[in-house]
Design a protein around this motif. Sequence first.
Motif, PDB file in Angstrom:
ATOM      1  N   ALA A  14       0.839  -1.209   0.000  1.00  0.00           N
ATOM      2  CA  ALA A  14       0.000   0.000   0.000  1.00  0.00           C
ATOM      3  C   ALA A  14       0.869   1.252   0.000  1.00  0.00           C
ATOM      4  O   ALA A  14       0.567   2.241  -0.679  1.00  0.00           O
ATOM      5  CB  ALA A  14      -0.930  -0.002   1.206  1.00  0.00           C
ATOM      6  N   PHE A  15       1.974   1.205   0.761  1.00  0.00           N
ATOM      7  CA  PHE A  15       2.907   2.342   0.755  1.00  0.00           C
ATOM      8  C   PHE A  15       3.496   2.548  -0.631  1.00  0.00           C
ATOM      9  O   PHE A  15       3.510   3.663  -1.164  1.00  0.00           O
ATOM     10  CB  PHE A  15       4.035   2.118   1.781  1.00  0.00           C
ATOM     11  N   ARG A  16       3.968   1.453  -1.248  1.00  0.00           N
ATOM     12  CA  ARG A  16       4.611   1.578  -2.567  1.00  0.00           C
ATOM     13  C   ARG A  16       3.616   2.102  -3.607  1.00  0.00           C
ATOM     14  O   ARG A  16       3.970   2.925  -4.453  1.00  0.00           O
ATOM     15  CB  ARG A  16       5.193   0.227  -3.013  1.00  0.00           C
ATOM     16  N   ALA A  17       2.379   1.660  -3.520  1.00  0.00           N
ATOM     17  CA  ALA A  17       1.361   2.113  -4.478  1.00  0.00           C
ATOM     18  C   ALA A  17       1.128   3.621  -4.347  1.00  0.00           C
ATOM     19  O   ALA A  17       1.032   4.336  -5.355  1.00  0.00           O
ATOM     20  CB  ALA A  17       0.056   1.349  -4.253  1.00  0.00           C
ATOM     21  N   GLU A  18       1.053   4.130  -3.109  1.00  0.00           N
ATOM     22  CA  GLU A  18       0.843   5.571  -2.937  1.00  0.00           C
ATOM     23  C   GLU A  18       2.080   6.357  -3.380  1.00  0.00           C
ATOM     24  O   GLU A  18       1.967   7.416  -4.000  1.00  0.00           O
ATOM     25  CB  GLU A  18       0.502   5.908  -1.471  1.00  0.00           C
ATOM     26  N   PHE A  19       3.260   5.821  -3.077  1.00  0.00           N
ATOM     27  CA  PHE A  19       4.509   6.496  -3.464  1.00  0.00           C
ATOM     28  C   PHE A  19       4.599   6.591  -4.992  1.00  0.00           C
ATOM     29  O   PHE A  19       4.922   7.652  -5.544  1.00  0.00           O
ATOM     30  CB  PHE A  19       5.700   5.717  -2.888  1.00  0.00           C
ATOM     31  N   GLU A  20       4.281   5.493  -5.668  1.00  0.00           N
ATOM     32  CA  GLU A  20       4.308   5.498  -7.139  1.00  0.00           C
ATOM     33  C   GLU A  20       3.268   6.468  -7.700  1.00  0.00           C
ATOM     34  O   GLU A  20       3.548   7.205  -8.647  1.00  0.00           O
ATOM     35  CB  GLU A  20       4.021   4.098  -7.687  1.00  0.00           C
ATOM     36  N   ALA A  21       2.079   6.463  -7.137  1.00  0.00           N
ATOM     37  CA  ALA A  21       1.011   7.343  -7.633  1.00  0.00           C
ATOM     38  C   ALA A  21       1.398   8.807  -7.448  1.00  0.00           C
ATOM     39  O   ALA A  21       1.183   9.641  -8.334  1.00  0.00           O
ATOM     40  CB  ALA A  21      -0.298   7.043  -6.911  1.00  0.00           C
ATOM     41  N   LYS A  22       2.007   9.123  -6.304  1.00  0.00           N
ATOM     42  CA  LYS A  22       2.409  10.506  -6.058  1.00  0.00           C
ATOM     43  C   LYS A  22       3.589  10.892  -6.957  1.00  0.00           C
ATOM     44  O   LYS A  22       3.693  12.035  -7.389  1.00  0.00           O
ATOM     45  CB  LYS A  22       2.721  10.722  -4.584  1.00  0.00           C
ATOM     46  N   GLY A  23       4.473   9.942  -7.240  1.00  0.00           N
ATOM     47  CA  GLY A  23       5.580  10.208  -8.171  1.00  0.00           C
ATOM     48  C   GLY A  23       5.053  10.453  -9.571  1.00  0.00           C
ATOM     49  O   GLY A  23       5.482  11.380 -10.272  1.00  0.00           O
ATOM     50  N   ALA A  24       4.105   9.624  -9.987  1.00  0.00           N
ATOM     51  CA  ALA A  24       3.505   9.781 -11.316  1.00  0.00           C
ATOM     52  C   ALA A  24       2.758  11.106 -11.411  1.00  0.00           C
ATOM     53  O   ALA A  24       2.645  11.695 -12.483  1.00  0.00           O
ATOM     54  CB  ALA A  24       2.573   8.614 -11.606  1.00  0.00           C
ATOM     55  N   GLY A  25       2.258  11.592 -10.275  1.00  0.00           N
ATOM     56  CA  GLY A  25       1.432  12.794 -10.260  1.00  0.00           C
ATOM     57  C   GLY A  25       2.190  14.106 -10.142  1.00  0.00           C
ATOM     58  O   GLY A  25       1.575  15.172 -10.198  1.00  0.00           O
ATOM     59  N   VAL A  26       3.522  14.054  -9.998  1.00  0.00           N
ATOM     60  CA  VAL A  26       4.293  15.317  -9.970  1.00  0.00           C
ATOM     61  C   VAL A  26       4.207  15.939 -11.362  1.00  0.00           C
ATOM     62  O   VAL A  26       4.577  15.304 -12.348  1.00  0.00           O
ATOM     63  CB  VAL A  26       5.773  15.061  -9.592  1.00  0.00           C
ATOM     64  N   PHE A  27       3.720  17.171 -11.437  1.00  0.00           N
ATOM     65  CA  PHE A  27       3.573  17.816 -12.741  1.00  0.00           C
ATOM     66  C   PHE A  27       4.925  18.366 -13.190  1.00  0.00           C
ATOM     67  O   PHE A  27       5.535  19.171 -12.501  1.00  0.00           O
ATOM     68  CB  PHE A  27       2.542  18.948 -12.675  1.00  0.00           C
ATOM     69  N   GLY A  28       5.394  17.909 -14.370  1.00  0.00           N
ATOM     70  CA  GLY A  28       6.683  18.380 -14.870  1.00  0.00           C
ATOM     71  C   GLY A  28       7.830  17.755 -14.097  1.00  0.00           C
ATOM     72  O   GLY A  28       7.759  16.608 -13.671  1.00  0.00           O
ATOM     73  N   SER A  29       8.898  18.508 -13.906  1.00  0.00           N
ATOM     74  CA  SER A  29      10.114  17.983 -13.284  1.00  0.00           C
ATOM     75  C   SER A  29      10.053  18.090 -11.769  1.00  0.00           C
ATOM     76  O   SER A  29       9.609  19.100 -11.241  1.00  0.00           O
ATOM     77  CB  SER A  29      11.324  18.772 -13.779  1.00  0.00           C
ATOM     78  N   GLY A  30      10.521  17.061 -11.077  1.00  0.00           N
ATOM     79  CA  GLY A  30      10.532  17.122  -9.619  1.00  0.00           C
ATOM     80  C   GLY A  30      10.910  15.803  -9.002  1.00  0.00           C
ATOM     81  O   GLY A  30      11.560  14.964  -9.634  1.00  0.00           O
ATOM     82  N   TRP A  31      10.468  15.647  -7.760  1.00  0.00           N
ATOM     83  CA  TRP A  31      10.884  14.510  -6.943  1.00  0.00           C
ATOM     84  C   TRP A  31       9.705  14.052  -6.090  1.00  0.00           C
ATOM     85  O   TRP A  31       8.881  14.867  -5.682  1.00  0.00           O
ATOM     86  CB  TRP A  31      12.007  14.939  -5.991  1.00  0.00           C
ATOM     87  N   VAL A  32       9.669  12.746  -5.802  1.00  0.00           N
ATOM     88  CA  VAL A  32       8.742  12.249  -4.790  1.00  0.00           C
ATOM     89  C   VAL A  32       9.599  11.705  -3.648  1.00  0.00           C
ATOM     90  O   VAL A  32      10.625  11.062  -3.879  1.00  0.00           O
ATOM     91  CB  VAL A  32       7.761  11.196  -5.360  1.00  0.00           C
ATOM     92  N   TRP A  33       9.184  12.030  -2.424  1.00  0.00           N
ATOM     93  CA  TRP A  33       9.998  11.748  -1.242  1.00  0.00           C
ATOM     94  C   TRP A  33       9.234  10.985  -0.174  1.00  0.00           C
ATOM     95  O   TRP A  33       8.050  11.266   0.059  1.00  0.00           O
ATOM     96  CB  TRP A  33      10.425  13.061  -0.575  1.00  0.00           C
TER      97      TRP A  33
END
Length: 189
Positions: A102-121
């Motif tokens: 469940a953690f990995r799924a949310e982390f991936e979704a939030k990474g996919a959802g960064v608009f343009g260039s950036g980072w998910v942490w």
Amino acid sequence: MFTLIQLPYASLAPVISDQTLSFHHGKHLQTYVDNLNKLIAGTEFEGKTLEEIIRKSTGGIFNNAGQILNHELYFLQFAPKPAPAGGRLLAQIVKQWGSPEAFRAEFEAKGAGVFGSGWVWLAAGEAGELCILQCPGADNPVAHGLKPILTFDVWEHAYYLDYQNRRGAYLKELWKIVDWKVVEERYAK
Ligand code: MN
């Protein structure tokens, strides 16, 4: 003077190709290092740590210092034969998300959802509580008073040669090389 970090491995293929690793580390990160050294020469930031610079700077100095720190955390958390998750960090993830999946799924979704260039942490607060942050550009948890634990780079230069537009596929593959021993050490510090 900041210098380019040495990588503790020769290859992360096939998850990250040798060509991407070479450009990303040897060209992109080297450029941030060179830029920051030029920008801080003769300023109040000369001789300060990356964290100190990030907390106090804006504009080009913040962007280049942030990108150096972000990439150091990114590259140093990977290993071709990584250690699995465990210990206090895994227990906290299960407590907050219910399961590692469940953690990995949310982390991936939030990474996919960064608009343009950036980072998910994945970042930690004072009491050890965890949160997932979406950060644009060079932004990072240090700038928000949080401790950086784990990060996936979602600038296109991190994945375009290998995955083209499929950022989600890149994010999913990265779990195969996350060395949880390194990530846990950051959380324990
Ligand atoms: Mn990058």
